[in-house]
Scaffold this motif. Structure first.
Motif, PDB file in Angstrom:
ATOM      1  N   THR A 106       0.826  -1.196   0.000  1.00  0.00           N
ATOM      2  CA  THR A 106       0.000   0.000   0.000  1.00  0.00           C
ATOM      3  C   THR A 106       0.867   1.255   0.000  1.00  0.00           C
ATOM      4  OG1 THR A 106      -1.850  -1.071   1.132  1.00  0.00           O
ATOM      5  CG2 THR A 106      -1.680   1.335   1.334  1.00  0.00           C
ATOM      6  N   ALA A 107       0.640   2.123  -0.992  1.00  0.00           N
ATOM      7  CA  ALA A 107       1.445   3.337  -1.148  1.00  0.00           C
ATOM      8  C   ALA A 107       0.912   4.129  -2.335  1.00  0.00           C
ATOM      9  CB  ALA A 107       2.911   2.976  -1.388  1.00  0.00           C
ATOM     10  N   VAL A 108       1.445   5.340  -2.483  1.00  0.00           N
ATOM     11  CA  VAL A 108       1.254   6.081  -3.726  1.00  0.00           C
ATOM     12  C   VAL A 108       2.412   5.709  -4.640  1.00  0.00           C
ATOM     13  CG1 VAL A 108       1.088   8.340  -4.824  1.00  0.00           C
ATOM     14  CG2 VAL A 108       0.091   7.976  -2.546  1.00  0.00           C
ATOM     15  N   TYR A 109       2.090   5.293  -5.842  1.00  0.00           N
ATOM     16  CA  TYR A 109       3.092   4.852  -6.810  1.00  0.00           C
ATOM     17  C   TYR A 109       3.328   5.956  -7.837  1.00  0.00           C
ATOM     18  CZ  TYR A 109       3.082   0.143  -4.949  1.00  0.00           C
ATOM     19  OH  TYR A 109       3.231  -0.954  -4.123  1.00  0.00           O
ATOM     20  N   TYR A 110       4.605   6.239  -8.070  1.00  0.00           N
ATOM     21  CA  TYR A 110       5.012   7.292  -8.998  1.00  0.00           C
ATOM     22  C   TYR A 110       5.907   6.702 -10.088  1.00  0.00           C
ATOM     23  CZ  TYR A 110       3.785  10.439  -5.126  1.00  0.00           C
ATOM     24  OH  TYR A 110       3.143  11.111  -4.115  1.00  0.00           O
ATOM     25  N   CYS A 111       5.750   7.189 -11.295  1.00  0.00           N
ATOM     26  CA  CYS A 111       6.713   6.830 -12.326  1.00  0.00           C
ATOM     27  C   CYS A 111       7.677   7.996 -12.522  1.00  0.00           C
ATOM     28  CB  CYS A 111       6.050   6.438 -13.637  1.00  0.00           C
ATOM     29  SG  CYS A 111       5.236   7.775 -14.503  1.00  0.00           S
ATOM     30  N   ASN A 112       8.855   7.650 -12.983  1.00  0.00           N
ATOM     31  CA  ASN A 112       9.893   8.639 -13.276  1.00  0.00           C
ATOM     32  C   ASN A 112      10.524   8.281 -14.596  1.00  0.00           C
ATOM     33  OD1 ASN A 112      12.958   9.424 -13.190  1.00  0.00           O
ATOM     34  ND2 ASN A 112      11.939  10.808 -11.782  1.00  0.00           N
ATOM     35  N   VAL A 113      10.640   9.272 -15.458  1.00  0.00           N
ATOM     36  CA  VAL A 113      11.276   9.073 -16.760  1.00  0.00           C
ATOM     37  C   VAL A 113      12.300  10.191 -16.953  1.00  0.00           C
ATOM     38  CG1 VAL A 113      10.965   8.923 -19.252  1.00  0.00           C
ATOM     39  CG2 VAL A 113       9.210   8.006 -17.725  1.00  0.00           C
ATOM     40  N   ARG A 114      13.500   9.805 -17.361  1.00  0.00           N
ATOM     41  CA  ARG A 114      14.564  10.783 -17.533  1.00  0.00           C
ATOM     42  C   ARG A 114      14.788  11.086 -19.007  1.00  0.00           C
ATOM     43  NH1 ARG A 114      19.802  10.193 -13.989  1.00  0.00           N
ATOM     44  NH2 ARG A 114      18.211  10.832 -12.512  1.00  0.00           N
ATOM     45  N   TYR A 115      14.660  12.365 -19.336  1.00  0.00           N
ATOM     46  CA  TYR A 115      14.972  12.854 -20.671  1.00  0.00           C
ATOM     47  C   TYR A 115      16.242  13.694 -20.540  1.00  0.00           C
ATOM     48  CZ  TYR A 115      10.299  11.480 -22.223  1.00  0.00           C
ATOM     49  OH  TYR A 115       9.168  10.758 -22.533  1.00  0.00           O
ATOM     50  N   GLY A 116      17.328  13.199 -21.097  1.00  0.00           N
ATOM     51  CA  GLY A 116      18.596  13.887 -20.934  1.00  0.00           C
ATOM     52  C   GLY A 116      19.026  13.876 -19.477  1.00  0.00           C
ATOM     53  N   LEU A 117      19.288  15.035 -18.930  1.00  0.00           N
ATOM     54  CA  LEU A 117      19.740  15.133 -17.541  1.00  0.00           C
ATOM     55  C   LEU A 117      18.604  15.359 -16.557  1.00  0.00           C
ATOM     56  CD1 LEU A 117      22.940  17.336 -18.021  1.00  0.00           C
ATOM     57  CD2 LEU A 117      22.775  14.843 -17.863  1.00  0.00           C
ATOM     58  N   ARG A 118      17.399  15.469 -17.049  1.00  0.00           N
ATOM     59  CA  ARG A 118      16.284  15.817 -16.176  1.00  0.00           C
ATOM     60  C   ARG A 118      15.300  14.664 -16.056  1.00  0.00           C
ATOM     61  NH1 ARG A 118      12.198  21.084 -16.586  1.00  0.00           N
ATOM     62  NH2 ARG A 118      10.820  20.429 -14.879  1.00  0.00           N
ATOM     63  N   GLY A 119      14.952  14.371 -14.820  1.00  0.00           N
ATOM     64  CA  GLY A 119      13.932  13.361 -14.568  1.00  0.00           C
ATOM     65  C   GLY A 119      12.599  14.006 -14.299  1.00  0.00           C
ATOM     66  N   TYR A 120      11.550  13.390 -14.786  1.00  0.00           N
ATOM     67  CA  TYR A 120      10.202  13.909 -14.617  1.00  0.00           C
ATOM     68  C   TYR A 120       9.381  12.901 -13.808  1.00  0.00           C
ATOM     69  CZ  TYR A 120      11.354  17.260 -18.282  1.00  0.00           C
ATOM     70  OH  TYR A 120      11.942  18.262 -19.011  1.00  0.00           O
ATOM     71  N   TRP A 121       8.497  13.435 -12.960  1.00  0.00           N
ATOM     72  CA  TRP A 121       7.638  12.611 -12.126  1.00  0.00           C
ATOM     73  C   TRP A 121       6.184  12.764 -12.551  1.00  0.00           C
ATOM     74  CZ3 TRP A 121       9.591   9.254  -8.624  1.00  0.00           C
ATOM     75  CH2 TRP A 121      10.895   9.462  -8.181  1.00  0.00           C
ATOM     76  N   GLY A 122       5.454  11.690 -12.431  1.00  0.00           N
ATOM     77  CA  GLY A 122       4.020  11.764 -12.582  1.00  0.00           C
ATOM     78  C   GLY A 122       3.379  12.224 -11.286  1.00  0.00           C
ATOM     79  N   GLN A 123       2.047  12.306 -11.304  1.00  0.00           N
ATOM     80  CA  GLN A 123       1.312  12.828 -10.141  1.00  0.00           C
ATOM     81  C   GLN A 123       1.076  11.767  -9.086  1.00  0.00           C
ATOM     82  OE1 GLN A 123      -0.126  11.785 -12.860  1.00  0.00           O
ATOM     83  NE2 GLN A 123      -1.915  10.581 -12.189  1.00  0.00           N
ATOM     84  N   GLY A 124       1.297  10.516  -9.450  1.00  0.00           N
ATOM     85  CA  GLY A 124       1.108   9.423  -8.510  1.00  0.00           C
ATOM     86  C   GLY A 124      -0.266   8.790  -8.613  1.00  0.00           C
TER      87      GLY A 124
END
Length: 114
Positions: A89-107
């Protein structure tokens, strides 16, 4: 700017399954740095599964139960979760890195009842 939209969370009984999706607004075809993380109440955000240039890795707590995959045609990363346990049980987040920057979803919230 990149948007990541997660979906697929919900309430499930222990032993059940869910599939989380993370849809990216840009192509993921050439990327080799993405993953799923989770954060339980009062705890830090921990890695669950990652895809990198070195391969796929899982947290020990989910090995054999969770599978990360990608569909480049849909720009989507998935997390297939089987034999779910209350401790998942948790909030699950995805992370994708484009170049040097990682982006997060809202969960997306996953709740496993015993």
């Amino acid at each position: 700017q990149v948007q990541l939209v997660e979906s697929g969370g919900g309430l499930v009984q222990a032993g059940g399954s869910l599939r989380l999706s993370c849809a990216a607004s840009r192509s993921i075809f050439s990327l080799n740095a993405m993953g799923w993380y989770r954060q339980a109440p009062g705890k830090q955000r921990d890695v669950v599964a990652t895809i990198t240039s070195e391969g796929i890795n899982y947290a020990d707590s989910v090995k054999g139960r969770f599978t990360i995959s990608r569909d480049n045609a849909k720009n989507t990363v998935y997390l297939h979760m089987n034999n779910l346990k209350p401790e998942d049980t948790a909030v699950y987040y995805c992370n994708v890195r484009y170049g040097l920057r990682g982006y997060w979803g809202q969960g997306t919230q996953v709740t496993v009842s015993s």
